[in-house]
Design a protein around this motif. Structure first.
Motif, PDB file in Angstrom:
ATOM      1  N   SER A  32       0.825  -1.215   0.000  1.00 18.69           N
ATOM      2  CA  SER A  32       0.000   0.000   0.000  1.00 18.69           C
ATOM      3  C   SER A  32       0.854   1.258   0.000  1.00 18.69           C
ATOM      4  O   SER A  32       2.038   1.238   0.364  1.00 18.69           O
ATOM      5  N   LYS A  33       0.215   2.341  -0.424  1.00 14.18           N
ATOM      6  CA  LYS A  33       0.867   3.656  -0.459  1.00 14.18           C
ATOM      7  C   LYS A  33      -0.017   4.653   0.278  1.00 14.18           C
ATOM      8  O   LYS A  33      -1.173   4.847  -0.092  1.00 14.18           O
ATOM      9  N   VAL A  34       0.525   5.268   1.303  1.00 11.89           N
ATOM     10  CA  VAL A  34      -0.250   6.214   2.115  1.00 11.89           C
ATOM     11  C   VAL A  34       0.463   7.573   2.121  1.00 11.89           C
ATOM     12  O   VAL A  34       1.689   7.640   2.253  1.00 11.89           O
ATOM     13  N   LEU A  35      -0.337   8.627   1.972  1.00  8.34           N
ATOM     14  CA  LEU A  35       0.192   9.990   1.996  1.00  8.34           C
ATOM     15  C   LEU A  35      -0.195  10.655   3.314  1.00  8.34           C
ATOM     16  O   LEU A  35      -1.380  10.711   3.653  1.00  8.34           O
ATOM     17  N   VAL A  36       0.799  11.148   4.036  1.00  9.07           N
ATOM     18  CA  VAL A  36       0.555  11.853   5.299  1.00  9.07           C
ATOM     19  C   VAL A  36       0.800  13.340   5.043  1.00  9.07           C
ATOM     20  O   VAL A  36       1.926  13.737   4.728  1.00  9.07           O
ATOM     21  N   ILE A  37      -0.279  14.141   5.146  1.00 12.81           N
ATOM     22  CA  ILE A  37      -0.144  15.580   4.882  1.00 12.81           C
ATOM     23  C   ILE A  37      -0.003  16.306   6.210  1.00 12.81           C
ATOM     24  O   ILE A  37      -0.930  16.336   7.024  1.00 12.81           O
ATOM     25  N   GLY A  38       1.186  16.856   6.432  1.00 11.58           N
ATOM     26  CA  GLY A  38       1.508  17.482   7.708  1.00 11.58           C
ATOM     27  C   GLY A  38       2.362  16.548   8.542  1.00 11.58           C
ATOM     28  O   GLY A  38       1.982  15.398   8.777  1.00 11.58           O
ATOM     29  N   ALA A  39       3.553  17.016   8.942  1.00  9.52           N
ATOM     30  CA  ALA A  39       4.435  16.205   9.791  1.00  9.52           C
ATOM     31  C   ALA A  39       4.477  16.826  11.173  1.00  9.52           C
ATOM     32  O   ALA A  39       5.534  17.087  11.741  1.00  9.52           O
ATOM     33  N   GLY A  40       3.265  17.103  11.707  1.00  6.85           N
ATOM     34  CA  GLY A  40       3.164  17.783  12.990  1.00  6.85           C
ATOM     35  C   GLY A  40       2.559  16.898  14.060  1.00  6.85           C
ATOM     36  O   GLY A  40       2.902  15.729  14.181  1.00  6.85           O
ATOM     37  N   GLY A  41       1.620  17.490  14.830  1.00  7.30           N
ATOM     38  CA  GLY A  41       1.027  16.784  15.963  1.00  7.30           C
ATOM     39  C   GLY A  41       0.321  15.509  15.573  1.00  7.30           C
ATOM     40  O   GLY A  41       0.446  14.481  16.246  1.00  7.30           O
ATOM     41  N   LEU A  42      -0.449  15.546  14.487  1.00  8.22           N
ATOM     42  CA  LEU A  42      -1.139  14.344  14.014  1.00  8.22           C
ATOM     43  C   LEU A  42      -0.224  13.512  13.114  1.00  8.22           C
ATOM     44  O   LEU A  42      -0.159  12.289  13.229  1.00  8.22           O
ATOM     45  N   GLY A  43       0.479  14.188  12.223  1.00 10.59           N
ATOM     46  CA  GLY A  43       1.331  13.476  11.268  1.00 10.59           C
ATOM     47  C   GLY A  43       2.433  12.668  11.943  1.00 10.59           C
ATOM     48  O   GLY A  43       2.813  11.603  11.450  1.00 10.59           O
ATOM     49  N   SER A  44       2.932  13.156  13.082  1.00 14.00           N
ATOM     50  CA  SER A  44       4.022  12.435  13.765  1.00 14.00           C
ATOM     51  C   SER A  44       3.615  11.019  14.175  1.00 14.00           C
ATOM     52  O   SER A  44       4.253  10.059  13.735  1.00 14.00           O
ATOM     53  N   PRO A  45       2.579  10.866  14.993  1.00  9.90           N
ATOM     54  CA  PRO A  45       2.219   9.493  15.367  1.00  9.90           C
ATOM     55  C   PRO A  45       1.770   8.664  14.167  1.00  9.90           C
ATOM     56  O   PRO A  45       2.074   7.471  14.094  1.00  9.90           O
ATOM     57  N   ALA A  47       2.791   8.836  11.029  1.00  8.42           N
ATOM     58  CA  ALA A  47       3.953   8.410  10.242  1.00  8.42           C
ATOM     59  C   ALA A  47       4.744   7.340  10.982  1.00  8.42           C
ATOM     60  O   ALA A  47       5.210   6.370  10.373  1.00  8.42           O
ATOM     61  N   LEU A  48       4.893   7.486  12.293  1.00 10.74           N
ATOM     62  CA  LEU A  48       5.631   6.486  13.072  1.00 10.74           C
ATOM     63  C   LEU A  48       4.934   5.128  13.026  1.00 10.74           C
ATOM     64  O   LEU A  48       5.558   4.100  12.784  1.00 10.74           O
ATOM     65  N   TYR A  49       3.615   5.141  13.242  1.00 13.82           N
ATOM     66  CA  TYR A  49       2.900   3.857  13.272  1.00 13.82           C
ATOM     67  C   TYR A  49       2.781   3.223  11.888  1.00 13.82           C
ATOM     68  O   TYR A  49       2.842   2.004  11.761  1.00 13.82           O
ATOM     69  N   LEU A  50       2.615   4.034  10.864  1.00 15.56           N
ATOM     70  CA  LEU A  50       2.512   3.447   9.521  1.00 15.56           C
ATOM     71  C   LEU A  50       3.857   2.871   9.093  1.00 15.56           C
ATOM     72  O   LEU A  50       3.910   1.807   8.447  1.00 15.56           O
ATOM     73  N   ALA A  51       4.945   3.539   9.457  1.00 19.93           N
ATOM     74  CA  ALA A  51       6.276   3.004   9.138  1.00 19.93           C
ATOM     75  C   ALA A  51       6.502   1.700   9.901  1.00 19.93           C
ATOM     76  O   ALA A  51       6.926   0.694   9.323  1.00 19.93           O
ATOM     77  N   ALA A  52       6.194   1.721  11.182  1.00 18.74           N
ATOM     78  CA  ALA A  52       6.374   0.513  11.990  1.00 18.74           C
ATOM     79  C   ALA A  52       5.531  -0.641  11.450  1.00 18.74           C
ATOM     80  O   ALA A  52       5.947  -1.796  11.464  1.00 18.74           O
ATOM     81  N   GLN A 205      -6.239   7.794  13.553  1.00 17.94           N
ATOM     82  CA  GLN A 205      -6.128   7.937  12.094  1.00 17.94           C
ATOM     83  C   GLN A 205      -5.251   6.832  11.488  1.00 17.94           C
ATOM     84  O   GLN A 205      -5.577   6.288  10.434  1.00 17.94           O
ATOM     85  N   ALA A 206      -4.149   6.504  12.171  1.00 16.57           N
ATOM     86  CA  ALA A 206      -3.279   5.429  11.670  1.00 16.57           C
ATOM     87  C   ALA A 206      -4.030   4.098  11.657  1.00 16.57           C
ATOM     88  O   ALA A 206      -3.935   3.317  10.698  1.00 16.57           O
ATOM     89  N   ALA A 207      -4.802   3.851  12.705  1.00 17.41           N
ATOM     90  CA  ALA A 207      -5.575   2.603  12.764  1.00 17.41           C
ATOM     91  C   ALA A 207      -6.621   2.556  11.653  1.00 17.41           C
ATOM     92  O   ALA A 207      -6.854   1.502  11.047  1.00 17.41           O
ATOM     93  N   GLU A 208      -7.243   3.697  11.363  1.00 18.01           N
ATOM     94  CA  GLU A 208      -8.225   3.751  10.278  1.00 18.01           C
ATOM     95  C   GLU A 208      -7.574   3.441   8.929  1.00 18.01           C
ATOM     96  O   GLU A 208      -8.148   2.729   8.104  1.00 18.01           O
ATOM     97  N   ALA A 209      -6.381   3.994   8.704  1.00 18.96           N
ATOM     98  CA  ALA A 209      -5.672   3.730   7.443  1.00 18.96           C
ATOM     99  C   ALA A 209      -5.382   2.230   7.322  1.00 18.96           C
ATOM    100  O   ALA A 209      -5.625   1.625   6.266  1.00 18.96           O
ATOM    101  N   LEU A 210      -4.887   1.627   8.394  1.00 18.07           N
ATOM    102  CA  LEU A 210      -4.536   0.205   8.340  1.00 18.07           C
ATOM    103  C   LEU A 210      -5.782  -0.663   8.186  1.00 18.07           C
ATOM    104  O   LEU A 210      -5.778  -1.648   7.439  1.00 18.07           O
ATOM    105  N   LYS A 211      -6.868  -0.295   8.860  1.00 15.17           N
ATOM    106  CA  LYS A 211      -8.134  -1.038   8.692  1.00 15.17           C
ATOM    107  C   LYS A 211      -8.587  -0.993   7.246  1.00 15.17           C
ATOM    108  O   LYS A 211      -9.019  -2.002   6.674  1.00 15.17           O
ATOM    109  N   TYR A 212      -8.504   0.203   6.652  1.00 10.32           N
ATOM    110  CA  TYR A 212      -8.932   0.351   5.259  1.00 10.32           C
ATOM    111  C   TYR A 212      -8.076  -0.525   4.336  1.00 10.32           C
ATOM    112  O   TYR A 212      -8.595  -1.224   3.468  1.00 10.32           O
ATOM    113  N   ILE A 213      -6.757  -0.488   4.539  1.00 10.30           N
ATOM    114  CA  ILE A 213      -5.842  -1.227   3.664  1.00 10.30           C
ATOM    115  C   ILE A 213      -6.087  -2.732   3.781  1.00 10.30           C
ATOM    116  O   ILE A 213      -6.149  -3.447   2.782  1.00 10.30           O
ATOM    117  N   VAL A 214      -6.241  -3.194   5.025  1.00 11.84           N
ATOM    118  CA  VAL A 214      -6.426  -4.635   5.237  1.00 11.84           C
ATOM    119  C   VAL A 214      -7.858  -5.044   4.871  1.00 11.84           C
ATOM    120  O   VAL A 214      -8.101  -6.185   4.478  1.00 11.84           O
TER     121      VAL A 214
END
Ligand SMILES: [Zn+2]
Lengths: 268, 68
Positions: A32-45, A47-52, A205-214
């Protein structure tokens, strides 16, 4: 089909033993390919969880550099990163967590001239921006490009999020129509944000992305999840797609346009 | 009459209008809130014409623009 190495099988073993994920689910994540817009308060967690989690390709967009006042909540950046472009700081941490992930950086702010081309290349988008003109622009672009995304908003001790599947579920404009006037709504920089609240919403938000992908569970379609960390009350408000929606309705938008910068700190 | 406001059941005096309810419920910036009445969103310019009835369910949704 992708063959996982022994290292990957071990790394993702807690996903793979999950009945609803398994090796097939982990393969979907890796493809999968995910785009994270903003590397701030929301984007930080996010991006970390999607990378992990092993998302195959992660794009990260931000035109800003790390500021000392970011570090209270933007947990992907460290004290040594002050003045470093946020996307570069984020990419270094994501690759350190998981070298199997390909990270693409966009060191810029999105606007009507570039957002569609970038969004189109992804399976899912995360809105981690801090102003309404960006949030509505992302909604418009995802509806036009038919890319699902997660909306997120935080303020003080509260957060709200919904997941949008264009054409099928309600979009952000179905609920809020259009951006509020400039400075009508307090912002995190004027009214504050409890750092951990950004983490709470970002991980949802990270959990929602992963739920959608899976393809597991029920995404936050047609409902807005809101919470107040002071009381720890969580609530879902249900709604339907608005057939008269300015953006996704029968007479919805046909092209992308910039919204006026509506927040004093708006950067996008 | 009984109304459900943001998921909570409340006793509110009969026959009030939507703008009156926004005042009673101390909604800050009533023109900045998205109001949902019985699952339908009410446009800002339609608030004035709405009188609430027994068992109506109302949700107030607030803009949250933060994220960074
Ligand atoms: Zn819509």
């Amino acid at each position: 089909m992708r063959e996982f190495s022994d290292e990957e099988l071990e790394r993702y073993s807690r996903h793979i033993i999950l009945q609803d994920v398994g090796i097939e689910g982990q393969e979907k994540i890796a493809n999968s390919k995910v785009l994270v817009i903003g590397a701030g308060g929301l984007g930080s967690p996010v991006a970390l969880y999607l990378a992990a989690a092993g998302v195959g390709e992660i794009g990260i967009v931000d035109g800003d550099v790390v500021d000392l006042s970011n570090l209270q909540r933007q947990v992907i950046h460290t004290t040594a990163d002050v003045n470093v472009p946020k996307v570069l700081s984020a990419k270094a941490k994501m690759e350190a967590i998981n070298p199997n992930v390909k990270v693409t950086v966009y060191q810029k702010f999105l606007d009507a001239s570039n957002i569609l081309d970038i969004v189109k290349g992804y399976d899912f988008v995360i809105d981690g921006t801090d102003n309404f003109s960006s949030k509505f622009l992302i909604n418009d672009a995802c509806v036009l490009a038919n890319v699902p995304y997660s909306h997120g908003g935080i303020l003080r001790f509260g957060g709200q999020t919904m997941t949008v599947k264009p054409k099928e579920s309600a979009c952000y404009a179905c609920v809020f129509d259009s951006p509020p006037p400039a400075n009508a709504i307090p912002t995190c920089s004027s009214a504050g944000i409890l750092g951990a609240v950004a983490g709470m919403l970002g991980t949802i938000q990270a959990a929602e992305a992963l739920k959608y992908i899976v393809g597991v569970g029920e995404p936050l379609y047609n409902r807005l999840l809101t919470f107040d960390a002071k009381t720890m009350n969580f609530r879902n408000v249900n709604f339907k797609k608005n057939p008269k929606c300015r953006v996704c309705g029968e007479h919805g938008i046909k092209e992308i346009k910039d919204y006026e910068a509506v927040v004093c700190e708006a950067k996008l | 009459m009984k109304l459900t406001i943001n998921g909570e059941s409340k006793e509110i005096k009969d026959g009030i209008s939507l703008p009156e309810l926004l005042v009673i419920e101390n909604v800050e910036q009533p023109d900045m809130v998205s109001v949902q009445l019985n699952d339908e969103f009410v446009r800002q310019d339609e608030h004035k014409g709405i009188t609430l009835k027994e068992n109506d369910s109302i949700n107030f949704l607030y803009f949250m623009g933060g994220g960074a």
